[in-house]
Design a protein around this motif. Structure first.
Motif, PDB file in Angstrom:
ATOM      1  N   ALA A 199     -93.473 -53.838 -29.345  1.00 46.55           N
ATOM      2  CA  ALA A 199     -95.010 -53.931 -28.809  1.00 46.55           C
ATOM      3  C   ALA A 199     -95.655 -52.809 -28.734  1.00 46.55           C
ATOM      4  CB  ALA A 199     -95.243 -54.904 -27.551  1.00 46.55           C
ATOM      5  N   LEU A 200     -96.787 -52.421 -29.268  1.00 49.45           N
ATOM      6  CA  LEU A 200     -97.528 -51.104 -29.090  1.00 49.45           C
ATOM      7  C   LEU A 200     -98.733 -51.345 -28.433  1.00 49.45           C
ATOM      8  CD1 LEU A 200     -96.610 -49.548 -32.541  1.00 49.45           C
ATOM      9  CD2 LEU A 200     -95.779 -48.757 -30.135  1.00 49.45           C
ATOM     10  N   GLY A 201     -99.260 -50.749 -27.816  1.00 52.13           N
ATOM     11  CA  GLY A 201    -100.925 -51.072 -27.355  1.00 52.13           C
ATOM     12  C   GLY A 201    -101.692 -49.528 -26.682  1.00 52.13           C
ATOM     13  N   TRP A 202    -102.889 -49.846 -26.680  1.00 55.71           N
ATOM     14  CA  TRP A 202    -103.781 -48.871 -26.053  1.00 55.71           C
ATOM     15  C   TRP A 202    -104.246 -49.330 -24.825  1.00 55.71           C
ATOM     16  CZ3 TRP A 202    -104.040 -43.764 -27.733  1.00 55.71           C
ATOM     17  CH2 TRP A 202    -103.600 -43.584 -29.045  1.00 55.71           C
ATOM     18  N   TYR A 203    -104.134 -48.567 -23.585  1.00 59.74           N
ATOM     19  CA  TYR A 203    -104.841 -48.923 -22.479  1.00 59.74           C
ATOM     20  C   TYR A 203    -105.555 -47.876 -21.998  1.00 59.74           C
ATOM     21  CZ  TYR A 203    -101.040 -52.294 -21.552  1.00 59.74           C
ATOM     22  OH  TYR A 203    -100.362 -53.319 -21.799  1.00 59.74           O
ATOM     23  N   ARG A 204    -106.448 -48.153 -20.951  1.00 59.78           N
ATOM     24  CA  ARG A 204    -107.448 -46.995 -20.527  1.00 59.78           C
ATOM     25  C   ARG A 204    -107.634 -47.158 -19.155  1.00 59.78           C
ATOM     26  NH1 ARG A 204    -112.964 -49.228 -23.232  1.00 59.78           N
ATOM     27  NH2 ARG A 204    -113.526 -51.106 -21.819  1.00 59.78           N
ATOM     28  N   GLN A 205    -107.979 -45.912 -18.564  1.00 66.47           N
ATOM     29  CA  GLN A 205    -107.973 -45.970 -16.975  1.00 66.47           C
ATOM     30  C   GLN A 205    -109.104 -45.263 -16.486  1.00 66.47           C
ATOM     31  OE1 GLN A 205    -104.538 -44.738 -14.981  1.00 66.47           O
ATOM     32  NE2 GLN A 205    -105.104 -45.626 -12.888  1.00 66.47           N
ATOM     33  N   THR A 206    -110.044 -45.918 -15.583  1.00 66.17           N
ATOM     34  CA  THR A 206    -111.324 -45.153 -15.236  1.00 66.17           C
ATOM     35  C   THR A 206    -111.101 -44.882 -13.607  1.00 66.17           C
ATOM     36  OG1 THR A 206    -112.321 -47.144 -14.477  1.00 66.17           O
ATOM     37  CG2 THR A 206    -112.703 -46.343 -16.937  1.00 66.17           C
ATOM     38  N   PRO A 207    -112.073 -44.069 -13.019  1.00 66.95           N
ATOM     39  CA  PRO A 207    -111.706 -43.586 -11.644  1.00 66.95           C
ATOM     40  C   PRO A 207    -112.094 -45.006 -10.792  1.00 66.95           C
ATOM     41  CG  PRO A 207    -113.049 -42.301 -12.620  1.00 66.95           C
ATOM     42  CD  PRO A 207    -112.895 -43.225 -13.945  1.00 66.95           C
ATOM     43  N   LEU A 208    -112.649 -45.890 -11.149  1.00 71.83           N
ATOM     44  CA  LEU A 208    -112.873 -47.169 -10.586  1.00 71.83           C
ATOM     45  C   LEU A 208    -111.973 -48.241 -10.796  1.00 71.83           C
ATOM     46  CD1 LEU A 208    -116.829 -47.312 -10.704  1.00 71.83           C
ATOM     47  CD2 LEU A 208    -115.354 -46.311  -8.915  1.00 71.83           C
ATOM     48  N   ASN A 209    -111.607 -48.323 -12.022  1.00 70.05           N
ATOM     49  CA  ASN A 209    -110.527 -49.631 -12.245  1.00 70.05           C
ATOM     50  C   ASN A 209    -109.174 -48.864 -12.498  1.00 70.05           C
ATOM     51  OD1 ASN A 209    -112.845 -51.309 -12.652  1.00 70.05           O
ATOM     52  ND2 ASN A 209    -113.331 -50.306 -14.334  1.00 70.05           N
ATOM     53  N   SER A 210    -108.255 -50.059 -12.328  1.00 70.69           N
ATOM     54  CA  SER A 210    -106.785 -49.809 -12.692  1.00 70.69           C
ATOM     55  C   SER A 210    -106.485 -49.767 -14.212  1.00 70.69           C
ATOM     56  CB  SER A 210    -105.862 -50.974 -12.054  1.00 70.69           C
ATOM     57  OG  SER A 210    -106.309 -52.116 -12.595  1.00 70.69           O
ATOM     58  N   ARG A 211    -105.556 -49.420 -14.432  1.00 72.85           N
ATOM     59  CA  ARG A 211    -105.131 -49.216 -15.981  1.00 72.85           C
ATOM     60  C   ARG A 211    -105.290 -50.606 -16.847  1.00 72.85           C
ATOM     61  NH1 ARG A 211    -100.102 -45.472 -17.953  1.00 72.85           N
ATOM     62  NH2 ARG A 211    -101.394 -43.904 -16.342  1.00 72.85           N
ATOM     63  N   GLU A 212    -106.056 -50.573 -17.626  1.00 66.79           N
ATOM     64  CA  GLU A 212    -106.373 -52.097 -18.334  1.00 66.79           C
ATOM     65  C   GLU A 212    -106.064 -51.975 -19.782  1.00 66.79           C
ATOM     66  OE1 GLU A 212    -110.482 -53.083 -18.366  1.00 66.79           O
ATOM     67  OE2 GLU A 212    -111.121 -51.522 -19.372  1.00 66.79           O
ATOM     68  N   SER A 213    -105.736 -52.992 -20.291  1.00 67.86           N
ATOM     69  CA  SER A 213    -105.035 -53.066 -21.795  1.00 67.86           C
ATOM     70  C   SER A 213    -106.486 -53.284 -22.551  1.00 67.86           C
ATOM     71  CB  SER A 213    -104.334 -54.505 -22.109  1.00 67.86           C
ATOM     72  OG  SER A 213    -104.166 -54.517 -23.534  1.00 67.86           O
ATOM     73  N   VAL A 214    -106.531 -52.450 -23.627  1.00 69.32           N
ATOM     74  CA  VAL A 214    -107.630 -52.177 -24.634  1.00 69.32           C
ATOM     75  C   VAL A 214    -107.322 -52.972 -25.938  1.00 69.32           C
ATOM     76  CG1 VAL A 214    -109.025 -50.862 -25.911  1.00 69.32           C
ATOM     77  CG2 VAL A 214    -108.497 -50.215 -23.421  1.00 69.32           C
ATOM     78  N   ALA A 215    -105.966 -52.687 -26.453  1.00 68.92           N
ATOM     79  CA  ALA A 215    -105.829 -53.405 -27.649  1.00 68.92           C
ATOM     80  C   ALA A 215    -104.426 -53.453 -27.875  1.00 68.92           C
ATOM     81  CB  ALA A 215    -106.559 -52.654 -28.763  1.00 68.92           C
ATOM     82  N   GLY A 216    -103.631 -54.388 -28.584  1.00 72.89           N
ATOM     83  CA  GLY A 216    -102.167 -54.398 -28.742  1.00 72.89           C
ATOM     84  C   GLY A 216    -101.622 -54.647 -29.986  1.00 72.89           C
ATOM     85  N   ILE A 217    -100.761 -54.677 -30.408  1.00 73.08           N
ATOM     86  CA  ILE A 217    -100.260 -54.964 -31.826  1.00 73.08           C
ATOM     87  C   ILE A 217     -98.598 -55.121 -31.813  1.00 73.08           C
ATOM     88  CG2 ILE A 217     -99.815 -52.357 -32.697  1.00 73.08           C
ATOM     89  CD1 ILE A 217    -100.627 -53.569 -35.441  1.00 73.08           C
ATOM     90  N   THR A 218     -98.108 -56.167 -32.245  1.00 71.68           N
ATOM     91  CA  THR A 218     -96.908 -56.532 -32.149  1.00 71.68           C
ATOM     92  C   THR A 218     -95.946 -56.165 -33.195  1.00 71.68           C
ATOM     93  OG1 THR A 218     -96.853 -58.644 -33.357  1.00 71.68           O
ATOM     94  CG2 THR A 218     -97.631 -58.477 -30.887  1.00 71.68           C
ATOM     95  N   SER A 219     -94.677 -56.269 -33.329  1.00 75.56           N
ATOM     96  CA  SER A 219     -93.801 -55.994 -34.447  1.00 75.56           C
ATOM     97  C   SER A 219     -94.228 -56.685 -35.832  1.00 75.56           C
ATOM     98  CB  SER A 219     -92.507 -56.297 -34.230  1.00 75.56           C
ATOM     99  OG  SER A 219     -92.183 -57.436 -33.776  1.00 75.56           O
ATOM    100  N   ALA A 220     -94.951 -58.327 -35.514  1.00 77.58           N
ATOM    101  CA  ALA A 220     -95.433 -58.786 -36.444  1.00 77.58           C
ATOM    102  C   ALA A 220     -96.823 -58.677 -36.978  1.00 77.58           C
ATOM    103  CB  ALA A 220     -95.052 -60.391 -36.042  1.00 77.58           C
ATOM    104  N   ASP A 221     -97.219 -57.641 -36.446  1.00 75.70           N
ATOM    105  CA  ASP A 221     -98.826 -57.156 -36.859  1.00 75.70           C
ATOM    106  C   ASP A 221     -99.728 -57.839 -35.951  1.00 75.70           C
ATOM    107  OD1 ASP A 221     -97.920 -55.142 -39.829  1.00 75.70           O
ATOM    108  OD2 ASP A 221     -98.098 -54.559 -37.905  1.00 75.70           O
ATOM    109  N   THR A 222     -99.282 -58.800 -35.167  1.00 79.21           N
ATOM    110  CA  THR A 222    -100.182 -59.604 -34.648  1.00 79.21           C
ATOM    111  C   THR A 222    -101.107 -58.712 -33.693  1.00 79.21           C
ATOM    112  OG1 THR A 222     -99.002 -61.606 -34.704  1.00 79.21           O
ATOM    113  CG2 THR A 222    -100.417 -61.573 -33.125  1.00 79.21           C
ATOM    114  N   THR A 223    -102.526 -58.659 -33.579  1.00 81.23           N
ATOM    115  CA  THR A 223    -103.299 -57.727 -32.616  1.00 81.23           C
ATOM    116  C   THR A 223    -103.848 -58.547 -31.728  1.00 81.23           C
ATOM    117  OG1 THR A 223    -105.105 -57.888 -34.254  1.00 81.23           O
ATOM    118  CG2 THR A 223    -103.535 -56.114 -34.667  1.00 81.23           C
TER     119      THR A 223
END
Length: 119
Positions: free
Chosen positions: A33-57
């Motif tokens: 699995a591969l993914g992008w996360y983002r973190q802001t000063p007010l929030n914990s790190r959250e998942s933005v988008a992900g993609i699996t080895s089967a290219d499921t997003t």
């Protein structure tokens, strides 16, 4: 140890676009699995988008329809195309790679790239 290097962040006006890249030191075909996360000063790190080895997003509800995750296995690179950016998209964006080996999960993170969206 896999090294992940993000690039492409910056300052953009609301409504603009950015494309983030994450280049891995090893073949990303080995990632479950591969993914992008983002973190802001007010929030914990959250998942933005992900993609699996089967290219499921999958996408966070807040970015669905605006962001697109993709991968180029020949370049060992993960991308995040971000369109129609909003000020609330501001944050540090991190690339993540996971490998599953039986009961074990190994997770690698990049160093992050700053995205700032001005109103």
């Amino acid at each position: 140890q896999v090294q992940l290097v993000e690039s492409g962040g910056g300052l953009v006006q609301a409504g603009g676009s950015l494309r983030l890249s994450c280049t891995a030191s090893e073949n990303i075909l080995g990632a479950n699995a591969l993914g992008w996360y983002r973190q802001t000063p007010l929030n914990s790190r959250e998942s933005v988008a992900g993609i699996t080895s089967a290219d499921t997003t999958n996408y966070a509800a807040s970015v669905k329809g605006r962001f697109t995750i993709s991968r180029d296995n020949s370049k060992n690179t993960l991308y995040l195309q971000m369109n129609s950016l909003k000020p609330e998209d501001t944050g540090v964006y991190y690339c993540q790679m996971q490998r599953f080996r039986g009961p074990f999960i190994t997770t690698f993170w990049g160093q992050g790239t700053q995205v700032t969206v001005s109103s």
